[in-house]
Design an enzyme around this catalytic site. Sequence first.
Site, mmCIF file in Angstrom:
data_model
loop_
_atom_site.group_PDB
_atom_site.id
_atom_site.type_symbol
_atom_site.label_atom_id
_atom_site.label_comp_id
_atom_site.label_asym_id
_atom_site.label_seq_id
_atom_site.Cartn_x
_atom_site.Cartn_y
_atom_site.Cartn_z
ATOM 1 N N GLY A 1 39.460 38.680 39.981
ATOM 2 C CA GLY A 1 39.414 40.143 39.890
ATOM 3 C C GLY A 1 38.138 40.677 40.538
ATOM 4 N N ARG B 1 26.324 41.669 50.906
ATOM 5 C CA ARG B 1 25.270 42.167 51.808
ATOM 6 C C ARG B 1 24.008 41.299 51.703
ATOM 7 N NH1 ARG B 1 21.115 45.715 50.478
ATOM 8 N NH2 ARG B 1 20.304 47.029 52.157
ATOM 9 N N ALA B 2 23.633 40.998 50.452
ATOM 10 C CA ALA B 2 22.405 40.218 50.249
ATOM 11 C C ALA B 2 22.545 38.812 50.826
ATOM 12 C CB ALA B 2 22.085 40.152 48.754
ATOM 13 N N ARG C 1 43.878 35.870 43.716
ATOM 14 C CA ARG C 1 44.034 34.760 42.771
ATOM 15 C C ARG C 1 44.917 33.757 43.501
ATOM 16 N NH1 ARG C 1 41.764 36.827 38.198
ATOM 17 N NH2 ARG C 1 42.092 39.031 37.735
ATOM 18 N N CYS C 2 44.506 32.490 43.508
ATOM 19 C CA CYS C 2 45.162 31.527 44.410
ATOM 20 C C CYS C 2 45.665 30.286 43.661
ATOM 21 C CB CYS C 2 44.165 31.125 45.500
ATOM 22 S SG CYS C 2 44.820 29.922 46.657
ATOM 23 N N GLY D 1 34.510 35.008 38.793
ATOM 24 C CA GLY D 1 34.419 34.735 37.363
ATOM 25 C C GLY D 1 34.545 33.255 37.044
ATOM 26 N N ASP D 2 34.843 32.935 35.783
ATOM 27 C CA ASP D 2 34.832 31.529 35.363
ATOM 28 C C ASP D 2 35.912 30.696 36.061
ATOM 29 O OD1 ASP D 2 36.624 33.043 33.748
ATOM 30 O OD2 ASP D 2 36.759 31.360 32.360
ATOM 31 N N SER E 1 36.992 31.142 39.114
ATOM 32 C CA SER E 1 36.489 30.898 40.479
ATOM 33 C C SER E 1 35.384 29.848 40.458
ATOM 34 C CB SER E 1 35.939 32.200 41.061
ATOM 35 O OG SER E 1 36.881 33.228 40.907
ATOM 36 N N THR F 1 32.249 39.543 37.700
ATOM 37 C CA THR F 1 33.447 39.897 36.930
ATOM 38 C C THR F 1 33.073 40.995 35.949
ATOM 39 O OG1 THR F 1 34.943 39.196 35.153
ATOM 40 C CG2 THR F 1 32.989 37.868 35.438
ATOM 41 N N ASP G 1 34.263 41.290 33.157
ATOM 42 C CA ASP G 1 34.479 40.811 31.780
ATOM 43 C C ASP G 1 33.209 40.335 31.068
ATOM 44 O OD1 ASP G 1 37.098 41.310 32.388
ATOM 45 O OD2 ASP G 1 37.684 39.219 32.598
ATOM 46 N N ASP H 1 31.909 37.397 30.755
ATOM 47 C CA ASP H 1 32.285 36.305 29.851
ATOM 48 C C ASP H 1 31.885 34.926 30.366
ATOM 49 O OD1 ASP H 1 34.022 36.315 31.974
ATOM 50 O OD2 ASP H 1 35.847 36.166 30.781
ATOM 51 N N ARG I 1 40.278 40.813 29.184
ATOM 52 C CA ARG I 1 41.072 39.636 28.816
ATOM 53 C C ARG I 1 40.597 39.087 27.475
ATOM 54 N NH1 ARG I 1 42.282 36.185 33.856
ATOM 55 N NH2 ARG I 1 43.518 37.983 34.397
ATOM 56 N N GLY J 1 30.856 55.715 19.910
ATOM 57 C CA GLY J 1 30.983 55.996 18.470
ATOM 58 C C GLY J 1 32.410 55.817 17.985
ATOM 59 N N GLN K 1 38.826 50.662 35.530
ATOM 60 C CA GLN K 1 37.557 50.017 35.146
ATOM 61 C C GLN K 1 37.028 49.060 36.210
ATOM 62 O OE1 GLN K 1 38.085 49.004 30.554
ATOM 63 N NE2 GLN K 1 39.997 49.104 31.632
#
Length: 322
Positions: free
Chosen positions: A11, A21-22, A72-73, A102-103, A105, A126, A128, A130, A172, A186, A254
């Site tokens: 994602g 870029r960096a 996603r592969c 993410g994890d 990948s 990611t 997430d 996580d 997720r 709140g 998001q």
Amino acid sequence: MKKIALLCSGGDSPGMNCAVRAIVRTAIGKNLEPIGIRRGYAGLLEENFWPMEISSVGNILQQGGTILQSSRCPEFKEKAGRKKAADILKKHSIDGLVVIGGDGSFNGAWALWEEHKIPVIGVPGTIDNDIDNTDYTIGFDTAVQTAVEAVDKIRDTASSHERTFIIEVMGRNSSAIAMHVGICTGAENIVFPADEVDYEQIVGDIKRGVARGKNSSIIICAEGKISGRSYELQSTLSKKYGLDSRLCILGHVQRGGSPSAIDRFLASSMGYQSVLSLIEGNYPLATVFNEGVVTTRPLSDCLKNKGEYLPHYIDLVKALSI
Ligand code: F6P
């Protein structure tokens, strides 16, 4: 190291462009040749390569998404797919690979190292938040801000109509977005991914609020394994407890938008660090943010999903939503 490749996987998240870029600019500054791989691991298997220049990454710092695109592969999850990928990298004389994702990948990158000794660095990207052993991942801050702004708007109409709203956020199995958004808006209740929904408590909290003059209630519901979980929450609240509510699934909104300053800073520092690590021969690593600084950890420390965490924040939510 002469030639390095970079890709975004899984994602997308706001700030991935800052990392791209960096990486490109640091590599060129250090006399390396950066090769962008479009469409993540899928693009690697298709040899969808883009030799990048300084100008390839001009004016992208503020753009959401990723100019490299992502995917996603499933093929890369198989050993044969990774062998093909390693052969392609070798054929193109690519000496190192930076994976922004993410994890899932990161696990793919780890397998490339384990099975084929491809030098890899993971940059956590990611929404997430996580990934194990890093306090933040690129995109989380922006995603939370986007969700908070949306919930604030919903609160306006909820108050006008004296309504209860259920708002489902992404993440997720991670609680991080739900927790942060709940605290920052709140929310009266937060339903976490692993929770058995405590209907009695939710209804009790809402009734108590109404009795002391509250004119709106917000329930933040983490999506869990499958988006749409909040439909069941809404239907049970209505059928079993007679509690009417409106439902809003924030969804992919998001994932988009211009990255926050924090995400730009994090991504720029991590992208820079990833290239230095490759040049220094330090791999397989992941760039991480811990104790206020960007640093690195062995990639093997960052393969797990953080899962449920920070129980003291749950106490905070309870303390503030009385
Ligand atoms: O991992 C990022 C994420 O946005 C999760 O929060 C969400 O569950 C998932 O990706 C959605 O994936 P997709 O865009 O493939 O539907």
